[in-house]
Design a protein around this motif. Structure first.
Motif: not given
Lengths: 116, 185
Positions: B51-62, B85-100
């Motif tokens: 959860n922390e990884d996803l939250e930080d990726a989202w914050r980084l996106g923002r 291919n791996g679950p890290v894609r979730r992190v990348l999409y969390a970043f994009l959500s924050g960015f957008y």
């Protein structure tokens, strides 16, 4: 870690925010404003425990964010930067929410600006 | 400290406590390619997808969304997510959500993201969380930038068609899932 958590219901007034400190806010499930000072707990990416520690029962809240004093400004500003509580809303919805939260801050005696 | 390490340190630590103006100033020392490379490395290091990884990726996106120069970051992160291919894609999409949440989207990147989601939907063994995360990012990239899309009717039509497909998928998500909240609620 969050210290000095203030939980506001109607009529309660906030303590003055102190320059140089970091604060976060959240609206709990009952719609009440909560404010706390955010204290670093270590070195690294996850230096802070953040919003879940601001609300009871392991952190259920409607929305949350930070309270910051921008450089060269005398007015604190709120944003909705809480990854746990501020996702999945359109820009328009976020703007409406932040404006409503700004009103809650004013009712608690804090005249904050909003950073959309 | 060499410039690459300084950039990596900034992304790993300092950016979370840095105001936009200072972040703009810091990034102005680097060319775009270096920034994209360092950001990609940083996001891929969140591979545990807690959860922390996803939250930080989202914050980084923002944070990146708030920069005065967005460096076409969404184009690069969409490409990166398509390669992983791996679950890290979730992190990348969390970043994009924050960015957008903050930045204007590159409408071509949003369409590419949509195409990638269609591939995900047709693939076996892809976690639903990854699909929902990608749909959330697509929805924010489109819904927060309607004016940009309206100026390009053909692309807007394509995006709307994709959105209709993704809405069906999002309707199967738990009601508190961001994809459900954005497209179905």
């Amino acid at each position: 870690m969050v210290e000095g958590i203030q939980h506001f219901t109607t009529g309660w007034k906030a303590k003055k925010l102190v320059k140089g400190k970091k604060y976060i806010w959240a609206i709990d499930e009952s719609g009440n404003l909560r404010i706390g000072e955010e204290i670093s707990v270590g070195v690294g990416r996850r230096q802070r425990l953040g919003h879940p520690t601001l609300v009871p029962d392991d952190g259920l809240a409607r929305v949350g964010g930070e309270i910051k004093l921008p450089d060269k400004s005398n007015q604190w500003r709120i944003n909705d930067e809480s990854g746990r509580f501020s996702t999945s809303r359109s820009k328009e919805e976020r703007a409406n929410i932040l404006t409503n939260v700004q009103t809650l801050f004013k009712e608690a005696g804090l005249d904050v600006g909003v950073r959309f | 400290m060499d410039t690459n390490r300084s950039l990596q340190k900034f992304l790993d630590f300092d950016i979370f406590d840095t105001e936009e103006e200072q972040a703009d100033l810091f990034f102005s020392q680097y060319d775009e390619q270096k920034i994209v490379h360092a950001l990609s490395k940083c996001l891929l290091s969140y591979h545990r997808c807690s959860n922390e990884d996803l939250e930080d990726a989202w914050r980084l996106g923002r944070k990146f969304g708030n920069l005065s120069n967005n460096f076409s970051i969404d184009i690069e992160i969409v490409k990166l997510a398509a390669k992983e291919n791996g679950p890290v894609r979730r992190v990348l999409y969390a970043f994009l959500s924050g960015f957008y949440d903050q930045a204007d989207s590159n409408i071509g990147a949003v369409i590419d993201l949509g195409r990638n989601i269609i591939i995900l939907l047709g693939s076996e063994g892809v976690s639903k969380e990854i699909v929902y995360g990608a749909i959330e990012a697509f929805a924010l990239g489109y819904l927060n930038n309607l004016k940009l899309f309206k100026n390009n009717p053909l692309i807007d039509k394509k995006a709307k068609e994709m959105l209709a497909v993704f809405k069906v998928t999002a309707s199967e998500a738990p009601t508190d899932n961001p994809a459900y909240q954005l497209l179905v609620k």
